[in-house]
Scaffold this motif. Structure first.
Motif, PDB file in Angstrom:
ATOM      1  N   GLN A   1       0.602  -1.014  -0.715  1.00 53.71           N
ATOM      2  CA  GLN A   1      -0.241   0.636  -0.387  1.00 53.71           C
ATOM      3  C   GLN A   1       0.499   0.900  -0.051  1.00 53.71           C
ATOM      4  N   ALA A   2       1.968   1.451   0.280  1.00 58.05           N
ATOM      5  CA  ALA A   2       2.983   2.321   0.869  1.00 58.05           C
ATOM      6  C   ALA A   2       3.619   2.848  -0.948  1.00 58.05           C
ATOM      7  N   ILE A   3       3.953   1.609  -1.511  1.00 59.36           N
ATOM      8  CA  ILE A   3       4.484   1.838  -2.554  1.00 59.36           C
ATOM      9  C   ILE A   3       3.184   2.038  -3.668  1.00 59.36           C
ATOM     10  N   ASN A   4       1.869   1.958  -3.906  1.00 59.68           N
ATOM     11  CA  ASN A   4       0.636   2.124  -3.958  1.00 59.68           C
ATOM     12  C   ASN A   4       0.869   3.935  -4.194  1.00 59.68           C
ATOM     13  N   ARG A   5       0.660   4.292  -2.510  1.00 55.66           N
ATOM     14  CA  ARG A   5       0.543   5.728  -2.211  1.00 55.66           C
ATOM     15  C   ARG A   5       1.395   6.274  -3.456  1.00 55.66           C
ATOM     16  N   ILE A   6       3.026   6.485  -3.119  1.00 56.05           N
ATOM     17  CA  ILE A   6       4.001   6.814  -3.290  1.00 56.05           C
ATOM     18  C   ILE A   6       4.075   6.493  -5.071  1.00 56.05           C
ATOM     19  N   GLU A   7       3.356   6.442  -6.032  1.00 52.56           N
ATOM     20  CA  GLU A   7       3.584   6.080  -7.109  1.00 52.56           C
ATOM     21  C   GLU A   7       2.077   6.698  -7.764  1.00 52.56           C
ATOM     22  N   GLN A   8       0.935   6.068  -7.525  1.00 50.36           N
ATOM     23  CA  GLN A   8      -0.612   6.969  -7.385  1.00 50.36           C
ATOM     24  C   GLN A   8      -0.035   8.588  -6.719  1.00 50.36           C
ATOM     25  N   ALA A   9       1.150   9.391  -6.028  1.00 50.00           N
ATOM     26  CA  ALA A   9       0.899  11.152  -5.437  1.00 50.00           C
ATOM     27  C   ALA A   9       0.532  10.814  -4.104  1.00 50.00           C
ATOM     28  N   HIS A  10      -0.751   9.641  -3.755  1.00 55.35           N
ATOM     29  CA  HIS A  10      -1.598   9.921  -2.601  1.00 55.35           C
ATOM     30  C   HIS A  10      -1.204  10.097  -1.851  1.00 55.35           C
ATOM     31  N   GLN A  11       0.680  10.631  -1.765  1.00 52.00           N
ATOM     32  CA  GLN A  11       1.636  10.383   0.074  1.00 52.00           C
ATOM     33  C   GLN A  11       3.041  11.448  -0.461  1.00 52.00           C
ATOM     34  N   SER A  12       2.839  12.459   0.212  1.00 49.37           N
ATOM     35  CA  SER A  12       4.808  12.557   0.058  1.00 49.37           C
ATOM     36  C   SER A  12       5.411  11.922   1.169  1.00 49.37           C
ATOM     37  N   ALA A  13       6.407  10.755   0.145  1.00 48.99           N
ATOM     38  CA  ALA A  13       7.219  10.082   0.147  1.00 48.99           C
ATOM     39  C   ALA A  13       8.242  10.299   0.720  1.00 48.99           C
ATOM     40  N   LEU A  14       8.231   9.643   2.036  1.00 50.11           N
ATOM     41  CA  LEU A  14       9.771   9.769   3.333  1.00 50.11           C
ATOM     42  C   LEU A  14      10.908   9.201   3.029  1.00 50.11           C
ATOM     43  N   LEU A  15      12.136  10.528   2.886  1.00 54.94           N
ATOM     44  CA  LEU A  15      12.721  10.235   2.307  1.00 54.94           C
ATOM     45  C   LEU A  15      13.972   9.073   2.371  1.00 54.94           C
ATOM     46  N   ASP A  16      13.449   8.548   3.645  1.00 54.20           N
ATOM     47  CA  ASP A  16      13.513   7.146   4.023  1.00 54.20           C
ATOM     48  C   ASP A  16      13.766   6.126   3.186  1.00 54.20           C
ATOM     49  N   ASN A  17      12.078   6.019   2.700  1.00 54.30           N
ATOM     50  CA  ASN A  17      11.733   5.543   1.985  1.00 54.30           C
ATOM     51  C   ASN A  17      12.015   5.305   0.454  1.00 54.30           C
ATOM     52  N   LEU A  18      12.726   6.568   0.350  1.00 53.41           N
ATOM     53  CA  LEU A  18      12.665   6.570  -1.171  1.00 53.41           C
ATOM     54  C   LEU A  18      13.743   5.772  -1.158  1.00 53.41           C
ATOM     55  N   ILE A  19      15.644   6.527  -0.039  1.00 52.85           N
ATOM     56  CA  ILE A  19      16.192   5.431  -0.758  1.00 52.85           C
ATOM     57  C   ILE A  19      16.173   4.386  -0.003  1.00 52.85           C
ATOM     58  N   ARG A  20      15.704   3.599   0.928  1.00 50.12           N
ATOM     59  CA  ARG A  20      14.220   1.514   0.094  1.00 50.12           C
ATOM     60  C   ARG A  20      14.301   1.485  -1.120  1.00 50.12           C
ATOM     61  N   ILE A  21      13.876   1.838  -1.536  1.00 52.69           N
ATOM     62  CA  ILE A  21      12.950   2.700  -3.085  1.00 52.69           C
ATOM     63  C   ILE A  21      14.014   1.709  -3.928  1.00 52.69           C
ATOM     64  N   ALA A  22      14.723   3.334  -4.449  1.00 51.79           N
ATOM     65  CA  ALA A  22      16.323   3.527  -5.041  1.00 51.79           C
ATOM     66  C   ALA A  22      17.113   2.083  -4.899  1.00 51.79           C
ATOM     67  N   GLU A  23      17.573   1.938  -3.530  1.00 50.71           N
ATOM     68  CA  GLU A  23      17.709   0.524  -3.466  1.00 50.71           C
ATOM     69  C   GLU A  23      17.428  -0.720  -4.221  1.00 50.71           C
ATOM     70  N   ALA A  24      16.750  -1.182  -4.041  1.00 46.45           N
ATOM     71  CA  ALA A  24      15.550  -1.719  -3.711  1.00 46.45           C
ATOM     72  C   ALA A  24      15.929  -2.548  -5.518  1.00 46.45           C
ATOM     73  N   LEU A  25      15.627  -0.882  -6.327  1.00 43.45           N
ATOM     74  CA  LEU A  25      15.420  -0.548  -7.777  1.00 43.45           C
ATOM     75  C   LEU A  25      16.635  -0.517  -8.205  1.00 43.45           C
ATOM     76  N   ASP A  26      18.576  -0.760  -7.473  1.00 44.95           N
ATOM     77  CA  ASP A  26      19.650  -0.806  -8.461  1.00 44.95           C
ATOM     78  C   ASP A  26      19.367   0.525  -9.168  1.00 44.95           C
ATOM     79  N   VAL A  27      18.725   1.507  -8.342  1.00 49.07           N
ATOM     80  CA  VAL A  27      19.033   2.554  -9.305  1.00 49.07           C
ATOM     81  C   VAL A  27      19.229   3.823  -8.370  1.00 49.07           C
ATOM     82  N   PRO A  28      20.147   5.419  -8.769  1.00 49.08           N
ATOM     83  CA  PRO A  28      20.638   6.269  -8.093  1.00 49.08           C
ATOM     84  C   PRO A  28      18.883   6.916  -7.559  1.00 49.08           C
ATOM     85  N   LEU A  29      18.772   7.157  -5.604  1.00 49.73           N
ATOM     86  CA  LEU A  29      17.681   7.475  -5.610  1.00 49.73           C
ATOM     87  C   LEU A  29      18.132   8.884  -6.392  1.00 49.73           C
ATOM     88  N   ALA A  30      19.354  10.011  -7.153  1.00 51.15           N
ATOM     89  CA  ALA A  30      18.946  10.834  -7.338  1.00 51.15           C
ATOM     90  C   ALA A  30      18.108  11.129  -9.643  1.00 51.15           C
TER      91      ALA A  30
END
Length: 77
Positions: free
Chosen positions: A44-73
């Motif tokens: 649900q957190a991934i869905n809310r972030i992808e749909q822009a229903h919620q502002s993502a915490l920086l920590d969560n963006l870092i975790r998502i970038a790591e999981a996707l193996d892409v630079p946060l930038a």
């Protein structure tokens, strides 16, 4: 007293970040559920972030970038 909603330009940037996460997830053929598992979040957190229903915490963006193996930038450019 509730805070004012964010300005439109902030919402537009939030949508763009969600779109980049969704695109990177699609390129890697990951479901929202699998990305959530890899990032240590719930689907649900991934869905809310992808749909822009919620502002993502920086920590969560870092975790998502790591999981996707892409630079946060790449997600927040």
């Amino acid at each position: 007293m509730p805070s004012a909603p964010p300005p439109d330009w902030v919402l537009a940037r939030r949508r763009a970040i969600g779109d980049r996460i969704r695109a990177a997830r699609g390129e890697r053929k990951l479901s929202q559920e699998r990305l959530a598992e890899l990032a240590g979040l719930d689907r649900q957190a991934i869905n809310r972030i992808e749909q822009a229903h919620q502002s993502a915490l920086l920590d969560n963006l870092i975790r998502i970038a790591e999981a996707l193996d892409v630079p946060l930038a790449e997600l927040v450019r």
